[in-house]
Design a protein around this motif. Structure first.
Motif, PDB file in Angstrom:
ATOM      1  N   PHE A 117       0.829  -1.208   0.000  1.00  0.00           N
ATOM      2  CA  PHE A 117       0.000   0.000   0.000  1.00  0.00           C
ATOM      3  C   PHE A 117       0.865   1.261   0.000  1.00  0.00           C
ATOM      4  CE2 PHE A 117      -1.894   3.458   2.386  1.00  0.00           C
ATOM      5  CZ  PHE A 117      -3.014   3.717   1.612  1.00  0.00           C
ATOM      6  N   LEU A 121       1.553   4.027  -3.171  1.00  0.00           N
ATOM      7  CA  LEU A 121       0.620   5.132  -2.911  1.00  0.00           C
ATOM      8  C   LEU A 121       0.610   6.204  -4.001  1.00  0.00           C
ATOM      9  CD1 LEU A 121      -1.335   6.078  -0.714  1.00  0.00           C
ATOM     10  CD2 LEU A 121       0.562   7.275   0.356  1.00  0.00           C
ATOM     11  N   SER A 127      -6.141   2.056  -4.343  1.00  0.00           N
ATOM     12  CA  SER A 127      -5.729   0.698  -3.996  1.00  0.00           C
ATOM     13  C   SER A 127      -6.646   0.133  -2.921  1.00  0.00           C
ATOM     14  CB  SER A 127      -4.273   0.685  -3.517  1.00  0.00           C
ATOM     15  OG  SER A 127      -4.052   1.702  -2.566  1.00  0.00           O
ATOM     16  N   PHE A 128      -6.735  -1.169  -2.918  1.00  0.00           N
ATOM     17  CA  PHE A 128      -7.572  -1.868  -1.935  1.00  0.00           C
ATOM     18  C   PHE A 128      -6.715  -2.872  -1.192  1.00  0.00           C
ATOM     19  CE2 PHE A 128     -10.455  -0.538  -5.270  1.00  0.00           C
ATOM     20  CZ  PHE A 128     -11.563  -0.069  -4.571  1.00  0.00           C
ATOM     21  N   MET A 129      -6.790  -2.852   0.138  1.00  0.00           N
ATOM     22  CA  MET A 129      -6.127  -3.877   0.945  1.00  0.00           C
ATOM     23  C   MET A 129      -7.220  -4.819   1.418  1.00  0.00           C
ATOM     24  SD  MET A 129      -3.927  -1.157   3.188  1.00  0.00           S
ATOM     25  CE  MET A 129      -2.770  -2.207   4.030  1.00  0.00           C
TER      26      MET A 129
ATOM     27  N   GLU B  17      -5.778   4.186   5.540  1.00  0.00           N
ATOM     28  CA  GLU B  17      -5.361   4.378   4.143  1.00  0.00           C
ATOM     29  C   GLU B  17      -5.755   5.769   3.656  1.00  0.00           C
ATOM     30  OE1 GLU B  17      -7.508   1.544   4.768  1.00  0.00           O
ATOM     31  OE2 GLU B  17      -5.739   0.384   5.314  1.00  0.00           O
ATOM     32  N   ARG B  21      -3.391   8.621   1.977  1.00  0.00           N
ATOM     33  CA  ARG B  21      -3.636   9.125   0.620  1.00  0.00           C
ATOM     34  C   ARG B  21      -3.766  10.638   0.628  1.00  0.00           C
ATOM     35  NH1 ARG B  21      -7.389   4.589   0.180  1.00  0.00           N
ATOM     36  NH2 ARG B  21      -6.227   2.946  -0.872  1.00  0.00           N
ATOM     37  N   ARG B  28       2.820  15.443  -2.182  1.00  0.00           N
ATOM     38  CA  ARG B  28       3.279  15.238  -3.550  1.00  0.00           C
ATOM     39  C   ARG B  28       3.059  16.482  -4.407  1.00  0.00           C
ATOM     40  NH1 ARG B  28       0.785  12.008  -7.348  1.00  0.00           N
ATOM     41  NH2 ARG B  28      -0.772  11.395  -5.825  1.00  0.00           N
TER      42      ARG B  28
END
Lengths: 559, 161
Positions: A117, A121, A127-129, B17, B21, B28
């Motif tokens: 992940f 990134l 994305s899927f975990m 997550e 992100r 970024r």
């Protein structure tokens, strides 16, 4: 229905329309590969995970459907990163199914554990975990949906090996749904589109700049009729090649650093530039301080964050390229003075002679001979560097999806594996791969894949014995200090091909190439042709870095 | 309020997550976070991030558009400016006695022992910062700042969820 997680993955890939899956097995996907044995899709065994992702990428660019690839945890995954970044930069829809160590081992630095992940990134759209089997169907549906919708991109699904073994219920009905269909944005007359129409109608010197987004939204026909309606010449970006027929009288060819003079001069003199489906790469715009200075720039893109990112447009429109172009095309317009189009054609005639060295075995001539030896529906996959620019300049792409290359990331080694995927996307039909010796050697192991599946790939290596594009910059901007670019490699490409079981040819003249091409036509599987070209051959025209588009060097010695 | 700083209110999925992100996109794209708060909302599974970073209107617009592309992000609003009330908070530990500190300072005493006092300062950023500056002369042992927390002055302008 009771089944293992691995069997669920197979059913869900099938349900989401996967016909070809590119990958390499490994420790953390053994259950998954076991389930592949009764899958309805075909698995293609590649020789490097990066190549598997590039193959899925090539498949997607030709078919317009998400490419699918599989890798194992750890190094399998890290090898995929370049492929993911390549697809992300060029907005290519992909789904990567990635193994992971068992759930109980995650975070323990287990054998072949990598932070999938975290590591991916910045190079995936999402994305899927997977942490349990309950939501697996929804995960796959979402992954394929996200990969293809809006601005496409790569999506990663990470599945620990214990979940692949675990038995669970795949709710009935979850696999019979429709494949995700690309939904275009709201069509019709927005105030911004009406304003765009007004600007185009009032323009004296209108033109289009078509990017890869035109092909993603399958808007090539709309672009063609729009261009004819407004009598607006069309330049394309590198990724836009194929969105407009290269042989059309209104075609200006590619714009940018190594673009055609007519495209770059038109961009400098147009009074309205309608840029559609492009993110204004620095390789396309040249110095942005001068880009479109004489023009009202209309920028249409599906991604709102692209509007104003590089070029501040007079009018920014967040819309699907096809919706926008179809709207512009449906409105009545006025007849236009033909002198503007005539002017662009004068430029084309004036700069018709390719900016190549005199005498010898020119890459431009080579690319045109190759192009003429194949039907115009045969896709070309170009690698990165000088070969890519020669291909872009001299391969006239007539149809969408017939010119593939790594544009945004500029990934050397892309062409060979991507060509494998491109061929499978078109029912194992012929595909041309053009690469330099440098990039070709970066994924040379895929010759084995070509042989095992008898892929009808025609590989042309433009061998100049150097890393040519960097060598060119060293010649032009570093006083000819060729630091680590001139390899003088004695590699025998014919014997190399032979070692893999592939017929190989070598030529060093156009006559030699012609006779090789006639032999190539009768080869069924892969074939490799080395074209030995001069090391000193440079790519021209060239807009020097930092320069304005109109200030190009047309041939060697111009300054 | 510092006009060269922007505040964004971001509603996002409540997952580790999503956090990565969101902060990854900001890093970024070159945004430097100067403050951030994360809190649950009235909807289960939805959290609110409040982000503070230096930049002008154009920068805020770019940040909004890039955050909206993150799949886990449900809503992004620019909550900079006059239409919003914002609060910061600081906990300050000083080597002094509570009675030594002027009553004019808007401080609450949370805890006092033989050697030190733990104060709480809250308010707009200037108030909190001026409290911290004023306490410096008493010998600050430790200080921690938090915030911002932003609400619209008029209902319906944006947050809450």
């Amino acid at each position: 229905m009771r089944m293992t997680g691995a069997e669920m993955v197979v059913r869900l890939l099938e349900a989401n329309g996967a016909t070809h899956v590119f990958g390499i097995p490994g420790g953390s996907v053994i259950p998954l590969y076991d389930a592949f044995s009764d899958a309805r899709f075909t698995h293609l065994l590649m020789r490097h995970e990066q190549a598997a992702v590039h193959a899925a990428d090539g498949f997607a660019r030709v078919s317009g459907r998400p490419g699918v690839c599989v890798c194992t945890a750890g190094p399998g995954f890290t090898n995929c990163l370049t492929g993911l970044a390549t697809a992300f930069a060029d907005s290519v829809p992909l789904v990567l199914v990635c193994g992971q160590v068992a759930t109980s081992l995650i975070g323990t630095d287990a054998f072949q554990e990598a932070d999938v992940f975290g590591g991916s990134l910045s190079v995936v759209k999402h994305s899927f975990m997977v942490r349990d089997l309950a939501g697996l169907a929804r995960t796959f549906r979402s992954a394929f949906g996200i990969a293809g919708e809006g601005r496409p991109g790569p999506v990663l699904i990470e599945i620990p090996v214990d979940l692949q073994r675990e038995v669970g219920d795949l709710p009935s009905g979850t696999t019979d749904g429709e494949c995700p269909v690309r939904v275009s944005g709201r069509g019709g007359a927005t105030p911004e589109l009406r304003e765009a129409l007004r600007l185009l109608d009032a323009a004296e010197r209108p033109m289009f700049l078509a990017g890869g987004g035109v092909m993603i939204s399958r808007a090539s026909e709309a672009l063609l009729s729009c261009a004819e309606r407004f009598q607006a010449p069309v330049a394309t970006t590198l990724l836009g090649k194929g969105s407009f027929p290269g042989s059309h009288p209104l075609s200006l060819g590619m714009a940018g650093m190594h673009g055609t003079p007519q495209a770059n001069l038109a961009l400098s003199e147009a009074d309205v530039i309608l840029a559609v489906g492009t993110r204004f790469s620095d390789r396309t715009t040249g110095n942005t301080g001068f880009f479109g200075k004489a023009a009202a720039v209309i920028h249409i893109d599906i991604d709102a964050s692209e509007i104003g990112k590089v070029v501040a447009p007079s009018l920014g429109i967040v819309a699907d390229a096809g919706d926008a172009l179809r709207f512009l095309n449906e409105c009545p317009g006025r007849r236009r003075d033909p002198s503007w189009v005539a002017r662009t054609r004068e430029w084309r005639a004036r700069y018709a002679a390719p900016g190549m060295m005199q005498g010898g075995f020119h890459p431009g001539d080579i690319v045109r001979r190759i192009r003429n030896a194949f039907d115009d529906v045969v896709p070309l996959v170009a690698d990165v560097g000088q070969n890519q620019m020669w291909a872009a300049q001299h391969w006239s792409a007539e149809h969408p999806g017939t010119f593939l290359t790594s544009g945004g990331l500029g990934t050397m080694g892309y062409a060979l594996p991507a060509a494998v995927g491109a061929s499978f996307a078109a029912g194992l039909s012929p595909v041309v791969c053009v690469a330099g010796d440098g990039g070709f050697l970066m994924n040379v192991q895929e010759l084995d894949t070509c042989v095992r599946y008898a892929v009808p790939i025609r590989i042309f290596i433009l061998n100049n014995g150097c890393l040519g594009m960097v060598r060119q910059w060293q010649e032009l901007f570093r006083d000819g200090r060729y630091s680590q670019t001139v390899t003088g490699s004695p590699c025998d490409y014919v014997r190399l091909a032979g070692a893999f079981g592939i017929p190989g040819f070598s030529c060093s003249s156009l006559e030699g190439l012609d006779s090789v091409l006639s032999e190539v036509a009768s080869v069924e599987g892969p074939v490799l042709v080395e074209c030995r070209i001069a090391q000193e051959e440079n790519v021209f025209p060239m807009v020097p870095p930092g320069g304005a588009l109109g200030d190009f060097l047309f041939r060697a010695g111009d300054a | 309020m510092n006009v060269s700083e922007k505040r964004l209110s971001v509603l996002a999925a409540d997952s580790p997550e999503a956090f990565l992100r969101l902060t990854g996109v900001m890093a970024r794209r070159g945004f430097r976070l100067r403050g951030m708060s994360l809190a649950k909302t009235m909807h289960p599974g939805v959290v609110r991030y409040t982000l503070v970073f230096p930049g002008d209107d154009g920068a805020a617009e770019r940040a909004v558009l890039n955050l909206r592309k993150v799949v886990d992000v449900l809503r992004v609003e620019d909550v900079s400016g006059e239409a919003f009330r914002e609060r910061w908070v600081a906990l300050i530990r000083c080597a002094c006695r509570a009675c030594d500190v002027p009553e004019t300072l808007p401080l609450r005493v949370l805890e006092e022992d033989a050697d030190s006092v733990l104060f709480e300062a809250s308010g707009d950023r200037e108030t909190v910062e001026s409290c911290i500056s004023a306490m410096a002369s008493f010998g600050i042992g430790d200080v921690i700042r938090g915030g911002p927390f932003v609400m619209p002055l008029a209902p319906g302008t944006e947050p809450p969820v």
